[in-house]
Write a protein that holds these residues in place. Structure first.
Motif, PDB file in Angstrom:
ATOM      1  N   VAL A   1      69.807  13.668  18.282  1.00 28.65           N
ATOM      2  CA  VAL A   1      69.245  14.200  17.032  1.00 28.65           C
ATOM      3  C   VAL A   1      68.570  15.539  17.297  1.00 28.65           C
ATOM      4  O   VAL A   1      68.774  16.518  16.571  1.00 28.65           O
ATOM      5  N   SER A   2      67.768  15.611  18.359  1.00 34.25           N
ATOM      6  CA  SER A   2      67.069  16.861  18.688  1.00 34.25           C
ATOM      7  C   SER A   2      68.039  17.956  19.100  1.00 34.25           C
ATOM      8  O   SER A   2      67.863  19.126  18.742  1.00 34.25           O
ATOM      9  N   VAL A   3      69.065  17.599  19.848  1.00 37.30           N
ATOM     10  CA  VAL A   3      70.054  18.592  20.290  1.00 37.30           C
ATOM     11  C   VAL A   3      70.815  19.146  19.087  1.00 37.30           C
ATOM     12  O   VAL A   3      71.068  20.360  18.999  1.00 37.30           O
ATOM     13  N   LEU A   4      71.180  18.290  18.157  1.00 34.91           N
ATOM     14  CA  LEU A   4      71.851  18.750  16.938  1.00 34.91           C
ATOM     15  C   LEU A   4      70.944  19.658  16.118  1.00 34.91           C
ATOM     16  O   LEU A   4      71.394  20.663  15.544  1.00 34.91           O
ATOM     17  N   GLN A   5      69.652  19.331  16.079  1.00 39.18           N
ATOM     18  CA  GLN A   5      68.690  20.190  15.369  1.00 39.18           C
ATOM     19  C   GLN A   5      68.618  21.566  16.025  1.00 39.18           C
ATOM     20  O   GLN A   5      68.484  22.586  15.339  1.00 39.18           O
ATOM     21  N   ALA A   6      68.705  21.595  17.359  1.00 39.07           N
ATOM     22  CA  ALA A   6      68.694  22.874  18.078  1.00 39.07           C
ATOM     23  C   ALA A   6      69.941  23.699  17.750  1.00 39.07           C
ATOM     24  O   ALA A   6      69.855  24.915  17.534  1.00 39.07           O
ATOM     25  N   CYS A   7      71.102  23.039  17.715  1.00 37.22           N
ATOM     26  CA  CYS A   7      72.343  23.740  17.340  1.00 37.22           C
ATOM     27  C   CYS A   7      72.220  24.322  15.934  1.00 37.22           C
ATOM     28  O   CYS A   7      72.640  25.454  15.679  1.00 37.22           O
ATOM     29  N   ALA A   8      71.626  23.536  15.035  1.00 40.49           N
ATOM     30  CA  ALA A   8      71.428  24.007  13.663  1.00 40.49           C
ATOM     31  C   ALA A   8      70.487  25.195  13.640  1.00 40.49           C
ATOM     32  O   ALA A   8      70.695  26.163  12.894  1.00 40.49           O
ATOM     33  N   GLY A   9      69.435  25.149  14.463  1.00 41.07           N
ATOM     34  CA  GLY A   9      68.469  26.236  14.495  1.00 41.07           C
ATOM     35  C   GLY A   9      69.063  27.552  14.951  1.00 41.07           C
ATOM     36  O   GLY A   9      68.597  28.624  14.565  1.00 41.07           O
ATOM     37  N   LEU A  10      70.105  27.469  15.802  1.00 42.68           N
ATOM     38  CA  LEU A  10      70.749  28.678  16.331  1.00 42.68           C
ATOM     39  C   LEU A  10      72.018  29.057  15.582  1.00 42.68           C
ATOM     40  O   LEU A  10      72.658  30.055  15.916  1.00 42.68           O
ATOM     41  N   VAL A  11      72.381  28.263  14.575  1.00 42.66           N
ATOM     42  CA  VAL A  11      73.677  28.422  13.894  1.00 42.66           C
ATOM     43  C   VAL A  11      74.791  28.450  14.946  1.00 42.66           C
ATOM     44  O   VAL A  11      75.724  29.252  14.895  1.00 42.66           O
ATOM     45  N   ALA A  12      74.663  27.569  15.939  1.00 38.79           N
ATOM     46  CA  ALA A  12      75.621  27.504  17.047  1.00 38.79           C
ATOM     47  C   ALA A  12      76.720  26.498  16.700  1.00 38.79           C
ATOM     48  O   ALA A  12      76.696  25.345  17.147  1.00 38.79           O
ATOM     49  N   LEU A  13      77.669  26.931  15.887  1.00 37.48           N
ATOM     50  CA  LEU A  13      78.712  26.036  15.381  1.00 37.48           C
ATOM     51  C   LEU A  13      79.561  25.455  16.501  1.00 37.48           C
ATOM     52  O   LEU A  13      79.826  24.249  16.529  1.00 37.48           O
ATOM     53  N   GLU A  14      80.011  26.300  17.440  1.00 39.67           N
ATOM     54  CA  GLU A  14      80.873  25.811  18.515  1.00 39.67           C
ATOM     55  C   GLU A  14      80.120  24.839  19.417  1.00 39.67           C
ATOM     56  O   GLU A  14      80.682  23.835  19.856  1.00 39.67           O
ATOM     57  N   GLN A  15      78.855  25.147  19.714  1.00 40.13           N
ATOM     58  CA  GLN A  15      78.041  24.210  20.489  1.00 40.13           C
ATOM     59  C   GLN A  15      77.907  22.888  19.741  1.00 40.13           C
ATOM     60  O   GLN A  15      77.984  21.815  20.330  1.00 40.13           O
ATOM     61  N   GLY A  16      77.701  22.986  18.432  1.00 38.41           N
ATOM     62  CA  GLY A  16      77.566  21.789  17.618  1.00 38.41           C
ATOM     63  C   GLY A  16      78.823  20.932  17.637  1.00 38.41           C
ATOM     64  O   GLY A  16      78.747  19.695  17.675  1.00 38.41           O
ATOM     65  N   LYS A  17      79.979  21.570  17.632  1.00 41.44           N
ATOM     66  CA  LYS A  17      81.246  20.826  17.694  1.00 41.44           C
ATOM     67  C   LYS A  17      81.385  20.101  19.029  1.00 41.44           C
ATOM     68  O   LYS A  17      81.883  18.965  19.084  1.00 41.44           O
ATOM     69  N   LEU A  18      80.951  20.757  20.116  1.00 35.24           N
ATOM     70  CA  LEU A  18      80.983  20.108  21.431  1.00 35.24           C
ATOM     71  C   LEU A  18      80.065  18.889  21.462  1.00 35.24           C
ATOM     72  O   LEU A  18      80.422  17.841  22.012  1.00 35.24           O
ATOM     73  N   ILE A  19      78.889  19.032  20.858  1.00 36.15           N
ATOM     74  CA  ILE A  19      77.945  17.905  20.807  1.00 36.15           C
ATOM     75  C   ILE A  19      78.518  16.775  19.958  1.00 36.15           C
ATOM     76  O   ILE A  19      78.368  15.589  20.289  1.00 36.15           O
ATOM     77  N   HIS A  20      79.205  17.130  18.867  1.00 44.28           N
ATOM     78  CA  HIS A  20      79.857  16.129  18.014  1.00 44.28           C
ATOM     79  C   HIS A  20      80.875  15.332  18.837  1.00 44.28           C
ATOM     80  O   HIS A  20      80.928  14.092  18.759  1.00 44.28           O
ATOM     81  N   ALA A  21      81.657  16.035  19.656  1.00 47.92           N
ATOM     82  CA  ALA A  21      82.647  15.360  20.504  1.00 47.92           C
ATOM     83  C   ALA A  21      81.957  14.428  21.503  1.00 47.92           C
ATOM     84  O   ALA A  21      82.424  13.306  21.766  1.00 47.92           O
TER      85      ALA A  21
END
Length: 651
Positions: A283-303
């Protein structure tokens, strides 16, 4: 065969401290046969059996016929009342316990305090504590926990002082509850100094080796925004578990340091081999991705979430919805929501707020109504989300109706955040007089969020008089918040009241406060790049400035006029233009143009509100380069395409 016995009046036993002096009411008892209900038999085991089987009513009917209920009997009865969520039955058990002379048993006192805490009856919990003379550490811990959960942090700290004075030694649970009390206080004053005192107690008594205490200590510092203190605690821990790693990652994510959160997550993956990130971590890592608008990082975390089988956990999936929306991919957030097998109010709130920050106010209201039609009752966060959506879209009348419905339809009294939303909604729409009336008519004392919303609205519409009134309150409520001084200085600067600007700056300097520097982030090739305003350290700095100067020349030829009013210095126009050129979001846009392919969407996040000049420049650049540029500032999303912004210049 069941036999119904006639009601009997049982006289209460003599006790030194009665919970209720009135005699017990008649009890109609059910039993399996007459012999079992005979006063000569031991009923303790049967009562305990009923409790274990979930038959609380049968146990209570048998209780008056047992002359000497044991400690275990009462313990199981109390636990059964909690499981049945029955305060009325809990009061009956308590009365029997007092009448049987067991009210001074510290073990049962602890159980009673816990019961009343679980049943939201904190006053009764406190009465049990006050009447208990033999206060073991377990009794103290029970009342600390109960009061902390109820938000009565100041009472906890006062009782902790009394406990120390009485000579009772703290254990590892004591420190956990006391630290939680520091952040659970109803006080408007920060209790971080009290937290530091508790930290000293922990070290003095050798509890720094306790992972749970040190993790709670980190969480306390994180909630007060003391990130460096939290990191010092984390670095000093001799051993760490997944909870302590997750707490530090959450500290970074919640205190606007998302880049550090992702870096620490990578460190966790590399260093820990015996424990894996759990749902709280993700949850915290996803919030960090959202904070940076890091879409590709977010997709990796989703995987990663899918590989670890965490996609069935509601908080993770709800945060995933938010992450995609905050990375500018609202359609992916909607897709995740549509694929969820189960949805709770948090899931719905995530979707409502997602459409809200993108400016789709009417869609957010529609989802809010869909949630209710699906049988999910809105909570306080639901109204914050939908009122925020109305604010971003300028839906004033709709927002008023929703606000009124809180009490009329949902029997929910507005909290500070809801009033702040209404002030923001009215203020943005330039209905500042009505916004001020909302503040005056509040049923609770206006806090920093409400006055902050009013000051922010004054900044948009340059209302000096109301801004001075709001800032005066804010300086008292948040003396260490430099942002309030900066906002007031902004308003004075736009009104060309330069002497007042100098006065506010002197106040900042005298308080040894520093303005939060503008910072923007952009993701390119799965790497995060950050830019500070007037960034001289970027290796491409000269190239970025050259590109911006080129754009500036072309824009001026097509009618662009720099919005120099946002510069808080009484300088020549040319010097103001040079300062504007160094704003972090402009540098991030230029970096994106240089380092991404033609036609690729540029996604940027910023830690402050997007200034008028950057907004105007980004519109021009989106048209010149035929690029879509998505910028998320501290308030909302801006989708720039063909010289137009999705906010309609309303932000």
């Amino acid at each position: 065969m069941w036999v119904i016995q006639a009601p009997q009046i049982i006289q209460p036993a003599t006790s030194s401290a009665h919970f209720n002096n009135s005699p017990k009411p008649p009890v109609c008892s059910l039993s399996l046969n007459p012999s079992i209900t005979s006063p000569k038999g031991d009923k303790n085991k049967l009562i305990q059996s009923f409790c274990k089987k979930g038959k609380l009513r049968n146990a209570l009917q048998l209780l008056p016929h047992e002359p000497k209920p044991t400690q275990l009997t009462y313990e199981l009865l109390i636990l059964s009342c909690i499981r049945h969520d029955s305060l009325s039955d809990g009061l009956v058990v308590h009365r029997h316990l007092v009448d049987d002379g067991l009210d001074q048993d510290p073990f049962l006192a602890t159980k009673l305090i816990n019961m009343y805490s679980e049943l939201d009856s904190i006053d009764n919990a406190r009465k049990v504590f006050d009447k208990t003379r033999n206060r073991t550490i377990y009794v103290w811990n029970a009342i600390f926990r109960a009061l902390a959960l109820a938000g009565n942090g100041l009472q906890v700290l006062e009782l902790y002082r009394r406990m120390n004075w009485a000579g009772t030694r703290s254990d590892r649970f004591t420190y956990t509850y006391i630290l939680k009390a520091c952040v659970a206080s109803e006080s408007l004053v920060s209790l971080v100094e009290k937290g530091k005192e508790i930290h000293a107690h922990v070290l003095r008594h050798g509890f720094e080796v306790c992972v749970h205490i040190m993790t709670t200590l980190m969480d306390m510092y994180a909630r007060f925004g003391c990130v460096s203190y939290a990191r010092d605690v984390f670095d000093g821990m001799p051993t760490r578990n997944v909870v302590s790693w997750s707490a530090m990652i959450a500290c970074y994510a919640k205190n606007e340091r998302p880049y550090d959160a992702l870096e620490l997550f990578r460190e966790m993956i590399l260093e820990t081999h015996d424990s894996f990130p759990n749902s709280v971590t993700m949850v915290s890592v996803l919030q960090a991705c959202a904070g940076l608008v890091a879409l590709e990082q977010g997709k990796l975390i989703h995987a990663y979430i899918l590989r670890r089988g965490l996609d069935s956990i509601l908080p993770v999936m709800s945060t995933l919805v938010t992450m995609y929306a905050r990375c500018g991919k609202l359609e992916l957030g909607q897709h995740v929501f549509d694929q969820m097998d189960k949805r709770d109010v948090v899931s719905w709130n995530s979707l409502i707020s997602s459409y809200g920050i993108h400016g789709y106010g009417r869609k957010a209201i529609q989802i809010f109504n869909d949630m209710i039609r699906h049988g999910v009752s809105p909570n306080h966060i639901s109204f914050i989300s939908v009122l925020g959506a109305c604010s971003h879209a300028g839906l004033v009348e709709e927002g008023k109706m929703l606000f009124d419905s809180m009490v009329k339809e949902h029997r929910m009294y507005p909290k500070m955040e809801h009033y702040a939303c209404m002030v923001d909604l009215l203020g943005r729409a330039n209905q500042l007089d009505e916004a001020a009336k909302v503040v005056e008519n509040m049923r609770i004392e206006p806090g920093a969020k409400v006055w902050g919303a009013l000051l922010g609205s004054c900044r948009i519409h340059c209302n000096v008089e109301l801004a001075e009134r709001a800032s005066k309150r804010l300086f008292k409520l948040e003396p260490r918040n430099a942002g309030n001084y900066v906002l007031l200085a902004d308003i004075y600067a736009e009104a060309k009241m330069w002497e007042e600007v100098k006065r506010v700056k002197k106040l900042l300097e005298a308080s040894k406060l520093q303005k939060v520097s503008g910072c923007s982030w952009i993701e390119v090739g799965r790497k995060i790049y950050s830019f500070a305003s007037v960034d001289e350290f970027n290796p491409q700095s000269e190239q970025l400035h050259a590109l911006l100067v080129q754009f500036l020349t072309e824009m001026k030829e097509r009618g662009y006029v720099p919005q120099t009013k946002v510069v808080l210095y009484d300088l020549e126009e040319e010097e103001k233009e040079r300062i504007l050129l160094g704003h972090s979001e402009k540098l991030a846009v230029a970096f994106g143009l240089i380092n991404t392919k033609n036609g690729e969407t540029i996604r940027i996040s910023k830690n402050l509100r997007l200034c008028e000049d950057c907004h105007s420049v980004t519109k021009f650049i989106s048209k010149f380069t035929s690029r879509e540029i998505v910028v998320r500032d501290v308030n909302r999303f801006h989708h720039f395409r063909d010289g137009v912004c999705s906010c309609g210049d309303y932000w």
